[in-house]
Design a protein around this motif. Structure first.
Motif, PDB file in Angstrom:
ATOM      1  N   ASP A  15       0.836  -1.209   0.000  1.00  0.00           N
ATOM      2  CA  ASP A  15       0.000   0.000   0.000  1.00  0.00           C
ATOM      3  C   ASP A  15       0.869   1.256   0.000  1.00  0.00           C
ATOM      4  OD1 ASP A  15      -2.228  -1.660   0.048  1.00  0.00           O
ATOM      5  OD2 ASP A  15      -2.614  -1.372   2.191  1.00  0.00           O
ATOM      6  N   LEU A  16       1.946   1.250   0.779  1.00  0.00           N
ATOM      7  CA  LEU A  16       2.872   2.381   0.789  1.00  0.00           C
ATOM      8  C   LEU A  16       3.484   2.588  -0.596  1.00  0.00           C
ATOM      9  CD1 LEU A  16       4.733   4.530   2.136  1.00  0.00           C
ATOM     10  CD2 LEU A  16       6.303   2.649   2.612  1.00  0.00           C
ATOM     11  N   PHE A  17       3.933   1.494  -1.213  1.00  0.00           N
ATOM     12  CA  PHE A  17       4.557   1.606  -2.534  1.00  0.00           C
ATOM     13  C   PHE A  17       3.553   2.054  -3.595  1.00  0.00           C
ATOM     14  CE2 PHE A  17       8.089  -1.732  -1.534  1.00  0.00           C
ATOM     15  CZ  PHE A  17       8.664  -0.846  -0.638  1.00  0.00           C
ATOM     16  N   GLU A  18       2.286   1.729  -3.398  1.00  0.00           N
ATOM     17  CA  GLU A  18       1.248   2.187  -4.333  1.00  0.00           C
ATOM     18  C   GLU A  18       1.149   3.712  -4.293  1.00  0.00           C
ATOM     19  OE1 GLU A  18      -1.515   1.917  -7.278  1.00  0.00           O
ATOM     20  OE2 GLU A  18      -0.480   0.188  -6.434  1.00  0.00           O
ATOM     21  N   ILE A  19       1.282   4.273  -3.095  1.00  0.00           N
ATOM     22  CA  ILE A  19       1.214   5.722  -2.921  1.00  0.00           C
ATOM     23  C   ILE A  19       2.522   6.380  -3.343  1.00  0.00           C
ATOM     24  CG2 ILE A  19       1.032   7.561  -1.187  1.00  0.00           C
ATOM     25  CD1 ILE A  19      -0.731   5.523   0.426  1.00  0.00           C
ATOM     26  N   ARG A  20       3.638   5.747  -2.972  1.00  0.00           N
ATOM     27  CA  ARG A  20       4.963   6.322  -3.261  1.00  0.00           C
ATOM     28  C   ARG A  20       5.949   5.208  -3.617  1.00  0.00           C
ATOM     29  NH1 ARG A  20       9.841   7.637  -1.114  1.00  0.00           N
ATOM     30  NH2 ARG A  20      10.703   9.635  -1.756  1.00  0.00           N
ATOM     31  N   PRO A  21       5.989   4.800  -4.886  1.00  0.00           N
ATOM     32  CA  PRO A  21       6.878   3.709  -5.293  1.00  0.00           C
ATOM     33  C   PRO A  21       8.361   3.994  -5.039  1.00  0.00           C
ATOM     34  CG  PRO A  21       5.422   4.343  -7.101  1.00  0.00           C
ATOM     35  CD  PRO A  21       5.175   5.285  -5.979  1.00  0.00           C
ATOM     36  N   GLU A  22       8.734   5.272  -4.987  1.00  0.00           N
ATOM     37  CA  GLU A  22      10.130   5.634  -4.752  1.00  0.00           C
ATOM     38  C   GLU A  22      10.613   5.186  -3.372  1.00  0.00           C
ATOM     39  OE1 GLU A  22       7.730   7.812  -5.678  1.00  0.00           O
ATOM     40  OE2 GLU A  22       8.223   7.972  -7.802  1.00  0.00           O
ATOM     41  N   SER A  23       9.670   4.892  -2.458  1.00  0.00           N
ATOM     42  CA  SER A  23      10.053   4.376  -1.141  1.00  0.00           C
ATOM     43  C   SER A  23      10.817   3.069  -1.277  1.00  0.00           C
ATOM     44  CB  SER A  23       8.821   4.157  -0.260  1.00  0.00           C
ATOM     45  OG  SER A  23       8.187   5.381   0.013  1.00  0.00           O
ATOM     46  N   ALA A  24      10.467   2.270  -2.278  1.00  0.00           N
ATOM     47  CA  ALA A  24      11.175   0.997  -2.496  1.00  0.00           C
ATOM     48  C   ALA A  24      12.636   1.266  -2.832  1.00  0.00           C
ATOM     49  CB  ALA A  24      10.513   0.200  -3.624  1.00  0.00           C
TER      50      ALA A  24
END
Length: 149
Positions: A15-24
């Motif tokens: 869910d976090l990566f859906e909002i902000r994929p750059e977090s990965a």
């Protein structure tokens, strides 16, 4: 490994990566992994896998595909590890292989861990002959660790 009632931390990460994929990409930077290739876009995806023992539980693995000129150049596959777990580790190589086959690019497995012992276990479990380890653990700080910071 887990029960159907466990909080699915991988779903939270997805869910976090859906909002902000750059977090990965940010999290990958906290590992001992090789430098990532240049890319234009980070695209959030997920992979589904199923535990190998009863009760069979569907598991979500967060995946971010890095693209350059619309071509997949690298993938970052995540699997949160709460504690050492052989059954969970057995899913790693098939998951990496499935993602590589589907997207046609190298895939790095990043394993967020909540303690040093679990991170060391992930490294030891993923030791591949003399080529090194295929899992890239990193430590996720606990809230109480941040209070004393």
């Amino acid at each position: 490994m887990s029960t159907p009632d466990d909080i699915d931390l991988n779903q939270v990460v997805a869910d976090l990566f859906e909002i902000r994929p750059e977090s990965a990409v940010d999290w990958y930077g906290r590992t001992l992994g090789q430098p990532l290739p240049e890319y234009d876009v980070a695209e959030s995806k997920t992979m589904m896998t199923k535990t190998m023992q009863e009760p069979f539980i569907d598991r979500v693995l967060p995946l971010v595909i890095l693209r350059k000129n619309d071509e997949a150049v690298h993938g970052l596959l995540y699997d949160v590890l709460k504690s050492p777990n052989d059954e969970q580790g057995m899913l790693w190589l098939p998951s990496i292989g499935g993602a590589q086959e589907h997207y046609g690019c190298p895939i790095a497995l990043v394993v967020p861990c909540i303690d040093v012992a679990t991170a060391k276990w992930a490294l030891a479990y993923s030791q591949w002959e003399d080529r090194g380890c295929y899992a890239l653990p990193f430590l996720v700080p606990r809230p109480e660790d941040l209070v004393s910071a």
